[in-house]
Design an enzyme around this catalytic site. Sequence first.
Site, PDB file in Angstrom:
ATOM      1  N   LYS A  29       4.095   0.015  16.874  1.00 15.08           N
ATOM      2  CA  LYS A  29       2.821  -0.545  16.393  1.00 15.08           C
ATOM      3  C   LYS A  29       2.827  -0.696  14.878  1.00 15.08           C
ATOM      4  O   LYS A  29       2.454  -1.738  14.341  1.00 15.08           O
ATOM      5  CB  LYS A  29       1.673   0.379  16.819  1.00 15.08           C
ATOM      6  N   ASN A  30       3.260   0.359  14.203  1.00 17.51           N
ATOM      7  CA  ASN A  30       3.158   0.355  12.743  1.00 17.51           C
ATOM      8  C   ASN A  30       4.165  -0.574  12.072  1.00 17.51           C
ATOM      9  O   ASN A  30       4.095  -0.793  10.864  1.00 17.51           O
ATOM     10  CB  ASN A  30       3.316   1.777  12.196  1.00 17.51           C
ATOM     11  N   ARG A  51      -7.663  -0.434  10.228  1.00 13.61           N
ATOM     12  CA  ARG A  51      -7.401  -0.302   8.804  1.00 13.61           C
ATOM     13  C   ARG A  51      -6.236  -1.177   8.317  1.00 13.61           C
ATOM     14  O   ARG A  51      -6.262  -1.717   7.215  1.00 13.61           O
ATOM     15  CB  ARG A  51      -7.089   1.165   8.501  1.00 13.61           C
ATOM     16  N   CYS A  82      -8.845   4.519  12.074  1.00 14.58           N
ATOM     17  CA  CYS A  82      -8.993   5.921  12.443  1.00 14.58           C
ATOM     18  C   CYS A  82      -9.875   6.661  11.443  1.00 14.58           C
ATOM     19  O   CYS A  82      -9.777   6.433  10.242  1.00 14.58           O
ATOM     20  CB  CYS A  82      -7.635   6.606  12.423  1.00 14.58           C
ATOM     21  N   ARG A 142      -9.180   7.541   3.359  1.00 19.11           N
ATOM     22  CA  ARG A 142      -8.148   6.511   3.376  1.00 19.11           C
ATOM     23  C   ARG A 142      -8.483   5.327   2.469  1.00 19.11           C
ATOM     24  O   ARG A 142      -8.622   4.181   2.923  1.00 19.11           O
ATOM     25  CB  ARG A 142      -7.873   6.037   4.797  1.00 19.11           C
ATOM     26  N   ASP A 144       1.908  11.561  11.926  1.00 22.27           N
ATOM     27  CA  ASP A 144       1.549  10.952  13.213  1.00 22.27           C
ATOM     28  C   ASP A 144       2.093  11.731  14.411  1.00 22.27           C
ATOM     29  O   ASP A 144       1.786  11.396  15.552  1.00 22.27           O
ATOM     30  CB  ASP A 144       2.050   9.501  13.273  1.00 22.27           C
ATOM     31  N   ARG A 186      -5.257   2.012  21.396  1.00 29.30           N
ATOM     32  CA  ARG A 186      -4.919   1.335  20.136  1.00 29.30           C
ATOM     33  C   ARG A 186      -3.422   1.429  19.863  1.00 29.30           C
ATOM     34  O   ARG A 186      -2.849   0.541  19.247  1.00 29.30           O
ATOM     35  CB  ARG A 186      -5.663   1.982  18.953  1.00 29.30           C
TER      36      ARG A 186
HETATM   37  C1  UD1 Z   1       0.255   4.395   7.762  1.00 30.35           C
HETATM   38  C2  UD1 Z   1       0.326   4.387   9.267  1.00 30.35           C
HETATM   39  C3  UD1 Z   1      -0.317   5.647   9.829  1.00 30.35           C
HETATM   40  C4  UD1 Z   1       0.309   6.880   9.204  1.00 30.35           C
HETATM   41  C5  UD1 Z   1       0.295   6.790   7.689  1.00 30.35           C
HETATM   42  C6  UD1 Z   1       1.046   7.922   7.022  1.00 30.35           C
HETATM   43  C7  UD1 Z   1       0.273   2.030   9.778  1.00 30.35           C
HETATM   44  C8  UD1 Z   1      -0.471   0.879  10.358  1.00 30.35           C
HETATM   45  N1  UD1 Z   1      -0.365   3.199   9.755  1.00 30.35           N
HETATM   46  O1  UD1 Z   1      -1.122   4.374   7.421  1.00 30.35           O
HETATM   47  O2  UD1 Z   1      -0.109   5.651  11.241  1.00 30.35           O
HETATM   48  O3  UD1 Z   1      -0.409   8.022   9.601  1.00 30.35           O
HETATM   49  O4  UD1 Z   1       0.908   5.559   7.269  1.00 30.35           O
HETATM   50  O5  UD1 Z   1       2.331   8.016   7.504  1.00 30.35           O
HETATM   51  O6  UD1 Z   1       1.409   1.892   9.384  1.00 30.35           O
HETATM   52  N2  UD1 Z   1      -4.078   6.613   0.009  1.00 30.35           N
HETATM   53  C9  UD1 Z   1      -4.852   6.544  -1.135  1.00 30.35           C
HETATM   54  N3  UD1 Z   1      -5.002   5.336  -1.753  1.00 30.35           N
HETATM   55  C10 UD1 Z   1      -4.394   4.207  -1.286  1.00 30.35           C
HETATM   56  C11 UD1 Z   1      -3.600   4.298  -0.135  1.00 30.35           C
HETATM   57  C12 UD1 Z   1      -3.463   5.517   0.505  1.00 30.35           C
HETATM   58  O7  UD1 Z   1      -5.408   7.540  -1.579  1.00 30.35           O
HETATM   59  O8  UD1 Z   1      -4.557   3.147  -1.895  1.00 30.35           O
HETATM   60  C13 UD1 Z   1      -3.914   7.919   0.686  1.00 30.35           C
HETATM   61  C14 UD1 Z   1      -4.588   7.939   2.045  1.00 30.35           C
HETATM   62  O9  UD1 Z   1      -5.942   8.272   1.927  1.00 30.35           O
HETATM   63  C15 UD1 Z   1      -3.788   8.997   2.785  1.00 30.35           C
HETATM   64  C16 UD1 Z   1      -2.392   8.850   2.195  1.00 30.35           C
HETATM   65  O10 UD1 Z   1      -2.549   8.145   0.967  1.00 30.35           O
HETATM   66  O11 UD1 Z   1      -4.289  10.271   2.491  1.00 30.35           O
HETATM   67  C17 UD1 Z   1      -1.413   8.124   3.096  1.00 30.35           C
HETATM   68  O12 UD1 Z   1      -1.873   6.835   3.349  1.00 30.35           O
HETATM   69  P1  UD1 Z   1      -0.912   5.633   3.670  1.00 30.35           P
HETATM   70  O13 UD1 Z   1       0.510   6.042   3.561  1.00 30.35           O
HETATM   71  O14 UD1 Z   1      -1.365   4.462   2.879  1.00 30.35           O
HETATM   72  O15 UD1 Z   1      -1.233   5.388   5.208  1.00 30.35           O
HETATM   73  P2  UD1 Z   1      -1.560   4.019   5.929  1.00 30.35           P
HETATM   74  O16 UD1 Z   1      -0.690   2.940   5.429  1.00 30.35           O
HETATM   75  O17 UD1 Z   1      -3.017   3.811   5.980  1.00 30.35           O
END
Ligand code: UD1
Length: 419
Positions: free
Chosen positions: A22-23, A92, A116, A121, A304, A396
């Site tokens: 998915k990711n 998201r 989620c 996030r 995850d 999902r």
């Molecule tokens: C992706 C994955 C999700 C996984 C996560 C971490 C997808 C679609 N989803 O989510 O399944 O759990 O990686 O491995 O690929 N953050 C900030 N500011 C930002 C961006 C992120 O503070 O601009 C923080 C988030 O709040 C979180 C952390 O960084 O605490 C990790 O987020 P991120 O790696 O961006 O996760 P996603 O890409 O949303």
Amino acid sequence: MDKMLVNGGLTLNGDVNVSGAKNSALPLIFSTLLAEGRHDLNNVPGLNDIDSAEGLMTSLGCTIKRDKAQMTIDVPAEVETLAHYDQVRKMRASILVLGPLLARFNKAKVSLPGGCAIGARPIGMHLDALEKMGAKIHVDAGYVVATTTGLKGAIIDLPFATVGGTENIMMAASLAEGTTTINNAAREPEISDLADYLTTMGVQVSGAGTSTIKITGQKELRAGSHQVIADRIEAGTLVVAGALSGGEVRVKNCRPDHLESFLQALGQMNVQIETTETEIHVKGCKNIKPISIVTEPYPGYPTDLQAQIMTLMTQADGVSHITEKVFENRFMHVSELLRMGAEIDIENKTATIVGKRNLLAAPVMATDLRASASLILAGLVAEGETEVNRIYHLDRGYEKLEDKLSGLGANIKRVKNKS
Ligand code: UD1
């Protein structure tokens, strides 16, 4: 709302196939916005999140055809650059249309995303990077409004190795003028998968899978075809199912090399595992040992797979610990596991899991995607019939999990809501 009924206590045995990730599929689908023409993606999983991505892409003017795991996306010369709240709110990852739309059309208006409920996030790192590349961005009534006179390559130092942030920057950089360097880039396998498809489209990318990625933008890209990598999180979940039940399960069509820290943790817990290049063979587990893990960006232990290993820890002989360092609010499955008889204590970012506790069936509620998986897993070992509610979270991100587990001998069935 559908629910899942799981009758626990059966030993699982047999072979099971892992679906596409998915990711990986989500950023790949959105990356097609970078090039006009017909894109072919294979091994796309049948998931609600993929349906949401399809809905969003269609609303932008793309034509999508699906035949099982095959997806064809026709991207027209001009697409809509407004991603409506209704399309974005469910997921998201929808924020990933921002980079490609802005890079190709010099403007984008994207609703702030949902997804989620595991913490705030935010997307500040995405926006800061795009601004550094020459975008003007403001937030207006819940929408990110971005314009540019043309993105330019830049050096981006990410404060945290954000997965989505790295992907958005990579896509934006693909049509930017010059070279973008991403320092402290995420190193997840899904990043490398995206880099591979960007390369197919004509982008120069180096360093994907390391902390420094360099992308040299092109004036125009071409559509191509790509095979989505296997879902490492689904594979890990099935491995835990096998380990919990004490049976022999062969998890096929996966990439054990993408799960090293997870497999290492299971090895420490005394789970007997053998791997080939594409299979993980769980050969049983008698006395599960307690361990301590810390979730971290790849190649660290994946957040995850945190909820799933917690269920396994409830069956360990002794006290285990999990420290969650990626998300600030990712222990919502704990209260539901407690209702099934688990003994778990949370202090700040660390959960202490006291094993071994006999789990008893109870009605429980899924709160997010991976939490739902941990409750299904708990149901597999619990005495009696566990009722997992709100499984739209599960749908999902897991393709026909009940069929895959039934195929291994589990007693699990979906009950459709008639209304
Ligand atoms: C992706 C994955 C999700 C996984 C996560 C971490 C997808 C679609 N989803 O989510 O399944 O759990 O990686 O491995 O690929 N953050 C900030 N500011 C930002 C961006 C992120 O503070 O601009 C923080 C988030 O709040 C979180 C952390 O960084 O605490 C990790 O987020 P991120 O790696 O961006 O996760 P996603 O890409 O949303």
